[in-house]
Design a protein around this motif. Sequence first.
Motif, PDB file in Angstrom:
ATOM      1  N   LEU A  50       0.813  -1.215   0.000  1.00 32.96           N
ATOM      2  CA  LEU A  50       0.000   0.000   0.000  1.00 32.96           C
ATOM      3  C   LEU A  50       0.848   1.268   0.000  1.00 32.96           C
ATOM      4  CD1 LEU A  50      -2.871  -1.166   2.339  1.00 32.96           C
ATOM      5  CD2 LEU A  50      -2.986  -0.770  -0.133  1.00 32.96           C
ATOM      6  N   VAL A  51       2.062   1.194   0.513  1.00 31.46           N
ATOM      7  CA  VAL A  51       2.971   2.346   0.436  1.00 31.46           C
ATOM      8  C   VAL A  51       3.293   2.641  -1.034  1.00 31.46           C
ATOM      9  CG1 VAL A  51       5.337   3.105   0.922  1.00 31.46           C
ATOM     10  CG2 VAL A  51       3.963   2.071   2.735  1.00 31.46           C
ATOM     11  N   GLN A  52       3.475   1.584  -1.825  1.00 32.78           N
ATOM     12  CA  GLN A  52       3.828   1.737  -3.243  1.00 32.78           C
ATOM     13  C   GLN A  52       2.622   1.998  -4.135  1.00 32.78           C
ATOM     14  OE1 GLN A  52       7.051   1.660  -4.422  1.00 32.78           O
ATOM     15  NE2 GLN A  52       7.615   1.614  -2.266  1.00 32.78           N
ATOM     16  N   ASN A  53       1.483   1.377  -3.782  1.00 35.21           N
ATOM     17  CA  ASN A  53       0.290   1.455  -4.631  1.00 35.21           C
ATOM     18  C   ASN A  53      -0.931   1.361  -3.723  1.00 35.21           C
ATOM     19  OD1 ASN A  53      -1.848   1.083  -6.382  1.00 35.21           O
ATOM     20  ND2 ASN A  53      -0.874  -0.541  -7.572  1.00 35.21           N
ATOM     21  N   PRO A  54      -1.670   2.450  -3.536  1.00 33.14           N
ATOM     22  CA  PRO A  54      -2.798   2.436  -2.599  1.00 33.14           C
ATOM     23  C   PRO A  54      -4.070   1.774  -3.135  1.00 33.14           C
ATOM     24  CG  PRO A  54      -2.596   4.594  -3.574  1.00 33.14           C
ATOM     25  CD  PRO A  54      -1.422   3.778  -4.075  1.00 33.14           C
ATOM     26  N   ALA A  55      -4.024   1.251  -4.370  1.00 32.06           N
ATOM     27  CA  ALA A  55      -5.214   0.582  -4.918  1.00 32.06           C
ATOM     28  C   ALA A  55      -5.492  -0.682  -4.120  1.00 32.06           C
ATOM     29  CB  ALA A  55      -5.002   0.247  -6.390  1.00 32.06           C
ATOM     30  N   VAL A  56      -6.770  -0.902  -3.825  1.00 33.06           N
ATOM     31  CA  VAL A  56      -7.141  -2.040  -2.994  1.00 33.06           C
ATOM     32  C   VAL A  56      -8.522  -2.537  -3.411  1.00 33.06           C
ATOM     33  CG1 VAL A  56      -8.164  -0.606  -1.180  1.00 33.06           C
ATOM     34  CG2 VAL A  56      -7.244  -2.825  -0.572  1.00 33.06           C
ATOM     35  N   ALA A  57      -8.724  -3.841  -3.240  1.00 36.44           N
ATOM     36  CA  ALA A  57     -10.047  -4.438  -3.387  1.00 36.44           C
ATOM     37  C   ALA A  57     -10.306  -5.222  -2.109  1.00 36.44           C
ATOM     38  CB  ALA A  57     -10.117  -5.356  -4.599  1.00 36.44           C
ATOM     39  N   GLY A  88     -11.269   0.552  -4.341  1.00 33.76           N
ATOM     40  CA  GLY A  88     -10.938   1.926  -3.996  1.00 33.76           C
ATOM     41  C   GLY A  88      -9.474   2.109  -3.687  1.00 33.76           C
ATOM     42  N   THR A  89      -9.198   3.109  -2.874  1.00 32.63           N
ATOM     43  CA  THR A  89      -7.825   3.397  -2.465  1.00 32.63           C
ATOM     44  C   THR A  89      -7.744   3.382  -0.945  1.00 32.63           C
ATOM     45  OG1 THR A  89      -8.260   5.767  -2.543  1.00 32.63           O
ATOM     46  CG2 THR A  89      -7.279   4.785  -4.507  1.00 32.63           C
ATOM     47  N   ALA A  90      -6.585   2.993  -0.467  1.00 33.99           N
ATOM     48  CA  ALA A  90      -6.343   2.941   0.974  1.00 33.99           C
ATOM     49  C   ALA A  90      -5.479   4.139   1.374  1.00 33.99           C
ATOM     50  CB  ALA A  90      -5.629   1.645   1.340  1.00 33.99           C
ATOM     51  N   GLU A  91      -5.864   4.748   2.470  1.00 32.93           N
ATOM     52  CA  GLU A  91      -5.108   5.881   3.017  1.00 32.93           C
ATOM     53  C   GLU A  91      -4.699   5.526   4.439  1.00 32.93           C
ATOM     54  OE1 GLU A  91      -5.770  10.528   4.381  1.00 32.93           O
ATOM     55  OE2 GLU A  91      -7.502   9.288   3.869  1.00 32.93           O
ATOM     56  N   ILE A 123     -10.334   2.744   3.794  1.00 28.18           N
ATOM     57  CA  ILE A 123     -10.611   2.453   2.383  1.00 28.18           C
ATOM     58  C   ILE A 123     -11.583   3.505   1.863  1.00 28.18           C
ATOM     59  CG2 ILE A 123     -11.499   0.755   0.745  1.00 28.18           C
ATOM     60  CD1 ILE A 123      -9.008  -0.151   2.340  1.00 28.18           C
ATOM     61  N   HIS A 124     -11.165   4.233   0.850  1.00 27.48           N
ATOM     62  CA  HIS A 124     -12.036   5.211   0.196  1.00 27.48           C
ATOM     63  C   HIS A 124     -12.605   4.538  -1.052  1.00 27.48           C
ATOM     64  CE1 HIS A 124     -10.658   8.290   2.904  1.00 27.48           C
ATOM     65  NE2 HIS A 124      -9.414   7.973   2.624  1.00 27.48           N
ATOM     66  N   PRO A 125     -13.876   4.125  -0.991  1.00 27.28           N
ATOM     67  CA  PRO A 125     -14.428   3.361  -2.113  1.00 27.28           C
ATOM     68  C   PRO A 125     -14.652   4.224  -3.352  1.00 27.28           C
ATOM     69  CG  PRO A 125     -16.116   3.746  -0.458  1.00 27.28           C
ATOM     70  CD  PRO A 125     -14.841   4.301   0.087  1.00 27.28           C
ATOM     71  N   GLU A 126     -14.359   3.635  -4.493  1.00 28.54           N
ATOM     72  CA  GLU A 126     -14.706   4.228  -5.780  1.00 28.54           C
ATOM     73  C   GLU A 126     -15.997   3.586  -6.284  1.00 28.54           C
ATOM     74  OE1 GLU A 126     -11.186   3.745  -8.141  1.00 28.54           O
ATOM     75  OE2 GLU A 126      -9.985   4.836  -6.665  1.00 28.54           O
ATOM     76  N   SER A 151     -28.313 -11.809  -8.902  1.00 27.25           N
ATOM     77  CA  SER A 151     -28.706 -10.395  -8.896  1.00 27.25           C
ATOM     78  C   SER A 151     -27.484  -9.592  -8.486  1.00 27.25           C
ATOM     79  CB  SER A 151     -29.870 -10.136  -7.934  1.00 27.25           C
ATOM     80  OG  SER A 151     -29.512 -10.486  -6.608  1.00 27.25           O
ATOM     81  N   ALA A 152     -27.426  -8.351  -8.918  1.00 26.90           N
ATOM     82  CA  ALA A 152     -26.250  -7.532  -8.619  1.00 26.90           C
ATOM     83  C   ALA A 152     -26.598  -6.050  -8.727  1.00 26.90           C
ATOM     84  CB  ALA A 152     -25.115  -7.862  -9.583  1.00 26.90           C
ATOM     85  N   THR A 153     -25.868  -5.262  -7.972  1.00 25.28           N
ATOM     86  CA  THR A 153     -25.971  -3.804  -8.036  1.00 25.28           C
ATOM     87  C   THR A 153     -24.574  -3.235  -7.872  1.00 25.28           C
ATOM     88  OG1 THR A 153     -28.188  -3.815  -7.062  1.00 25.28           O
ATOM     89  CG2 THR A 153     -26.971  -1.740  -6.931  1.00 25.28           C
ATOM     90  N   ARG A 154     -24.307  -2.133  -8.578  1.00 21.73           N
ATOM     91  CA  ARG A 154     -23.058  -1.397  -8.383  1.00 21.73           C
ATOM     92  C   ARG A 154     -23.415  -0.046  -7.783  1.00 21.73           C
ATOM     93  NH1 ARG A 154     -19.764  -0.944 -13.400  1.00 21.73           N
ATOM     94  NH2 ARG A 154     -21.643   0.033 -14.172  1.00 21.73           N
ATOM     95  N   TRP A 155     -22.667   0.345  -6.749  1.00 17.15           N
ATOM     96  CA  TRP A 155     -22.786   1.681  -6.175  1.00 17.15           C
ATOM     97  C   TRP A 155     -21.498   2.420  -6.497  1.00 17.15           C
ATOM     98  CZ3 TRP A 155     -24.466  -2.635  -3.411  1.00 17.15           C
ATOM     99  CH2 TRP A 155     -25.840  -2.657  -3.139  1.00 17.15           C
ATOM    100  N   ARG A 156     -21.617   3.505  -7.243  1.00 15.88           N
ATOM    101  CA  ARG A 156     -20.452   4.335  -7.602  1.00 15.88           C
ATOM    102  C   ARG A 156     -20.404   5.540  -6.685  1.00 15.88           C
ATOM    103  NH1 ARG A 156     -20.221   7.259 -11.750  1.00 15.88           N
ATOM    104  NH2 ARG A 156     -22.368   7.043 -12.411  1.00 15.88           N
ATOM    105  N   PHE A 157     -19.209   5.898  -6.268  1.00 26.11           N
ATOM    106  CA  PHE A 157     -19.013   7.046  -5.384  1.00 26.11           C
ATOM    107  C   PHE A 157     -18.433   8.170  -6.227  1.00 26.11           C
ATOM    108  CE2 PHE A 157     -19.280   3.382  -2.826  1.00 26.11           C
ATOM    109  CZ  PHE A 157     -19.856   3.798  -1.641  1.00 26.11           C
ATOM    110  N   PRO A 158     -19.176   9.265  -6.369  1.00 25.38           N
ATOM    111  CA  PRO A 158     -18.692  10.378  -7.184  1.00 25.38           C
ATOM    112  C   PRO A 158     -17.381  10.942  -6.614  1.00 25.38           C
ATOM    113  CG  PRO A 158     -20.962  10.745  -6.476  1.00 25.38           C
ATOM    114  CD  PRO A 158     -20.466   9.520  -5.787  1.00 25.38           C
ATOM    115  N   THR A 159     -16.476  11.271  -7.504  1.00 28.35           N
ATOM    116  CA  THR A 159     -15.221  11.878  -7.100  1.00 28.35           C
ATOM    117  C   THR A 159     -15.456  13.346  -6.842  1.00 28.35           C
ATOM    118  OG1 THR A 159     -14.028  10.317  -8.464  1.00 28.35           O
ATOM    119  CG2 THR A 159     -12.835  12.279  -7.767  1.00 28.35           C
ATOM    120  N   VAL A 160     -15.025  13.825  -5.699  1.00 27.65           N
ATOM    121  CA  VAL A 160     -15.179  15.230  -5.357  1.00 27.65           C
ATOM    122  C   VAL A 160     -13.876  15.933  -5.729  1.00 27.65           C
ATOM    123  CG1 VAL A 160     -15.587  16.893  -3.513  1.00 27.65           C
ATOM    124  CG2 VAL A 160     -16.744  14.674  -3.492  1.00 27.65           C
ATOM    125  N   LEU A 161     -13.961  16.932  -6.591  1.00 22.94           N
ATOM    126  CA  LEU A 161     -12.744  17.648  -7.012  1.00 22.94           C
ATOM    127  C   LEU A 161     -12.580  18.916  -6.227  1.00 22.94           C
ATOM    128  CD1 LEU A 161     -13.030  17.154 -10.856  1.00 22.94           C
ATOM    129  CD2 LEU A 161     -11.663  15.849  -9.243  1.00 22.94           C
TER     130      LEU A 161
END
Length: 168
Positions: free
Chosen positions: A74-81, A95-98, A143-146, A158-168
């Motif tokens: 995670l120090v090198q790459n914060p991408a996580v599942a 998302g990404t881990a902080e 974990i900051h979910p995308e 059955s399935a659903t996706r929840w997307r988290f809008p990116t705040v700029l």
Amino acid sequence: MTTPISETLRSRVTVPRLDLDWSGALAKISEAETYLVATVSPAGRPHAVPVLAVWVTDTLVFNTEVSARKARHLVQNPAVAVSVAGEKYDFTIEGTAEQLVDTAALQAVADAFPRKYAWWHPQVIDGHFVADDPGIIRAVYAIHPEQIFGFGKTKGFSATRWRFPTVL
């Protein structure tokens, strides 16, 4: 947390939605006992391990020894599942881990763990998150979910996706 956008999954056919709204999905994710965290090494190799986690201040939080492979990744790459298996539903959080370093945030996490896992009582000592064993300093990640995928396991797929809008 911003309320995520709920979407129907589509491939060649439209997949039926879960019978859960976001609050129901969040409850299922929060009450899970274990979570499977997947990280990626600098060489691109996947690594997945089970962890304990709590939902604190609108984010999933886990901890690990600072020298653990997942912490080094995670120090090198914060991408996580993160995969969350349940009896009727499974979830995947992408998302990404902080790493959390703020003492107040660490204390909130330390306070949350024994409410969910009565046998574990981490502490914050001199600004460090410490396990029950004295001297074992742990890294804490939020974990900051995308996006979060939910999959139903009864009455067909059955399935659903929840997307988290990116705040700029």
